[in-house]
Design an enzyme around this catalytic site. Structure first.
Site, PDB file in Angstrom:
ATOM      1  N   LYS A  75      -0.888  11.714  -5.238  1.00 24.15           N
ATOM      2  CA  LYS A  75      -1.512  10.643  -4.451  1.00 24.15           C
ATOM      3  C   LYS A  75      -2.638  11.249  -3.625  1.00 24.15           C
ATOM      4  CE  LYS A  75       0.195   6.999  -1.294  1.00 24.15           C
ATOM      5  NZ  LYS A  75       1.418   6.431  -0.684  1.00 24.15           N
ATOM      6  N   SER A 151       2.357   1.824  -1.743  1.00 26.24           N
ATOM      7  CA  SER A 151       0.995   2.287  -1.778  1.00 26.24           C
ATOM      8  C   SER A 151       0.736   3.409  -2.773  1.00 26.24           C
ATOM      9  CB  SER A 151       0.587   2.766  -0.382  1.00 26.24           C
ATOM     10  OG  SER A 151       1.383   3.868   0.015  1.00 26.24           O
ATOM     11  N   SER A 175       6.846   2.848  -0.371  1.00 20.75           N
ATOM     12  CA  SER A 175       5.665   3.154  -1.191  1.00 20.75           C
ATOM     13  C   SER A 175       5.916   4.064  -2.381  1.00 20.75           C
ATOM     14  CB  SER A 175       4.564   3.756  -0.317  1.00 20.75           C
ATOM     15  OG  SER A 175       4.006   2.750   0.507  1.00 20.75           O
TER      16      SER A 175
END
Lengths: 467, 84
Positions: A75, A151, A175
């Site tokens: 990420k 996310s 997330s």
């Protein structure tokens, strides 16, 4: 691309080189990412260098480390040496490049994994959908008209699209578990305080966790084990010893007390989400319904702490550069910055009491099962969701079932399951254990995987993700 | 015993939330135009409803904050020099 475990074995035994494995990953990323949009940065030169180092070590006859030659991506809130850490934002493009890798990236490198790039996310991790206006939405590889979840949407989609078999993400309110659920991949949110967060861009210091996504339980455990370790420079890292889980996976669930979360976790779930829980429960031999303590209050407190810490963290930029923020979340950040101190302090005081209630529950149970999301992936742009006759803002509702669990800091494996009636889209199941008992979540996950009820979709079943 | 006490609490009206947002934004030196203030007020109004839930929890004076801060790692020496 073959599974993570197969690739590790093939590299270790010399059936393929790390360079060849990397070439296949790069080819897959190049072929699919124009449609999936998981990657925001490709570190292919670095990856070639890391893969070559593995091949050199093997040629010398060295024993290779646990993840040797395995391609992975992170990420884009993880520091990568030489790359600006975007955290999904436009503003962070102006930051200097990171001078060192994040601690977990350093640990995966030491374990022989090969870093292929950085992945898309909701801006500053404040979202559950990865509908990122600056970098475009990450699309669900099973249906590119639908969200990937967030996310850590890029992290789940990259594994689901078979671009790389291992990724890292973060989870504050869901997330890791939400995108795992919506993309149909394995995800692990460890205990709060288990893995070092040093070298990652924060969202909510009080609740942020980091963890892996992968294509199998074995690979999830291998990566998690490789990332464990004390870090005295991270004030949030409380683990003081390694507790490897890979050797525990084959122990099964015999003797474990496994329950099904009822009430809130059933009424905020659709029939499809309830059906995957029933299937997991049957496979694990669970029959008793269990009441989780005060989930509405826990979600409210998590919501308030998240908004307040997130708003405070970005206050300086909100004052002067609000027009450069993600339009979907900027006003939530501002609202958070304006919350009265009493809301925040009461939520933090409540959290300590809540922890005691949750820990008391785990004196009676070893593993608890709940849906990871109320629904399968909605279409990109969906604004409202109806659950049990109540209209919810769709983006926030994706975290209804994950927020109470992460607020307690419990470890959770999200297991990818495939209900009827969702048009072939997955919904994940949360396997929840007491703090520091990731081993129990992973043992239950292994049983679901071996029974064939939780798994990734066959590559052939993917939507047309090729450009 | 329920964690929620029975004291009713009147939620703020939308107009009250908007006025609060405008005043608090001024206090925080956060410029907001009318449209942004309304959007922020909508979000804050939802959070206010959640805050009402937490406000109803019967917290005792000794219910401290969930902790992270530690002044230093706990010393592992059993009897530090000079300690009795």
């Amino acid at each position: 691309m073959s599974s993570a475990v197969a690739l590790i074995h093939q590299v270790a035994t010399g059936q393929v080189s790390a360079r060849e494995v990397l070439a296949a990953a790069i080819e897959r990323v190049d072929a699919t990412d124009a449609r999936v949009n998981a990657f925001t940065e490709r570190t292919f030169d670095r990856a070639r260098s890391e893969a070559d180092a593995i091949d050199t070590r093997r040629a010398r006859g060295e024993v290779l480390p646990a993840l040797a030659g395995l391609p992975y991506a992170v990420k884009n809130l993880f520091d990568i040496e030489g790359v600006a850490t975007l955290a999904g934002s436009k503003i962070n493009r102006g930051l200097p490049a990171a001078r060192a890798d994040a601690v977990l990236v350093q640990r995966l490198k030491a374990a022989g994994a090969v870093l292929v790039g950085a992945l898309n996310m909701d801006e500053y991790a404040y979202g559950f959908t990865t509908e990122n206006t600056h970098y475009g939405p990450t699309r669900n590889p099973h249906d590119i008209t639908r969200i990937s979840g967030g996310s850590s949407g890029g992290s789940a989609a990259a594994v689901a699209a078979r671009q790389v078999p291992l990724t890292l993400g973060s989870d504050t309110n869901g997330s890791i578990r939400v995108p795992s659920s919506l993309c149909g991949v394995w995800g692990l949110k460890p205990t709060f305080g288990r893995l070092s967060r040093r070298g990652t861009y924060p969202f909510v210091h009080s609740i942020d966790h980091l963890g892996p996504f992968s294509d199998s339980v074995e690979a999830l455990a291998l990566a998690y084990d490789a990332m464990q370790g004390e870090d005295r420079l991270d004030p949030g890292c409380q683990a003081q010893a390694l507790q490897p889980t890979s050797p525990q996976l084959s122990k099964g669930v015999g003797g474990l007390r496994i329950g099904i979360l009822g009430g809130y976790f059933q009424s905020n779930a659709t029939g499809a989400a309830r059906s995957v829980v029933a299937n997991a429960a049957k496979t694990l031999g669970a029959a008793h319904e269990v009441t989780w303590p005060e989930p509405e209050l826990a979600r409210a407190a998590a919501f308030i702490i998240t908004a307040s810490e997130g708003g405070s963290l970005h206050l300086k930029d909100l004052r002067t550069r609000a027009d450069e923020f993600e339009p979907l979340s900027v006003h939530r950040f501002i609202a958070g910055a304006l919350q009265p101190a009493d809301w925040y302090l009461k939520a933090q005081r409540y959290r300590r009491r809540y922890r005691d209630l949750v820990n008391a529950l785990f004196e009676q149970w070893d593993v608890l099962i709940a849906p990871a999301t109320p629904v399968s992936a909605p279409a990109i742009g969906t604004e409202w969701l109806e659950l049990d006759g109540v209209q919810h803002p769709a983006r926030a509702a994706m975290g209804l079932l994950t927020q109470p669990i992460s607020f307690a800091g419990c470890p959770v494996v999200a297991a990818p399951m495939w209900p009827e009636g969702t048009g072939g889209m997955p919904i994940g199941v949360q396997l929840i254990a007491a703090p520091w008992r990731e081993d129990l979540c992973l043992r239950a996950a292994q049983v679901l995987q071996q029974a064939g009820v939780a798994r990734l979709a066959p590559a052939a079943a993917l939507a047309n993700t090729k450009a | 015993m329920s964690a929620l006490n029975s004291m009713p609490q009147q939620p703020m009206t939308a107009d009250e939330v908007l006025r609060y947002v405008k005043a608090a934004a001024r206090a925080m030196n956060l410029p907001l135009d009318e449209n942004a203030a309304r959007s922020v007020a909508e979000h804050l109004g939802r959070t206010a409803a959640m805050a009402t839930l937490i406000d109803g929890v019967d917290l005792a004076a000794e219910d401290e904050l969930a902790e992270i801060y530690r002044p230093a790692p706990f010393p592992i020496i059993a009897n530090p020099e000079g300690a009795n």
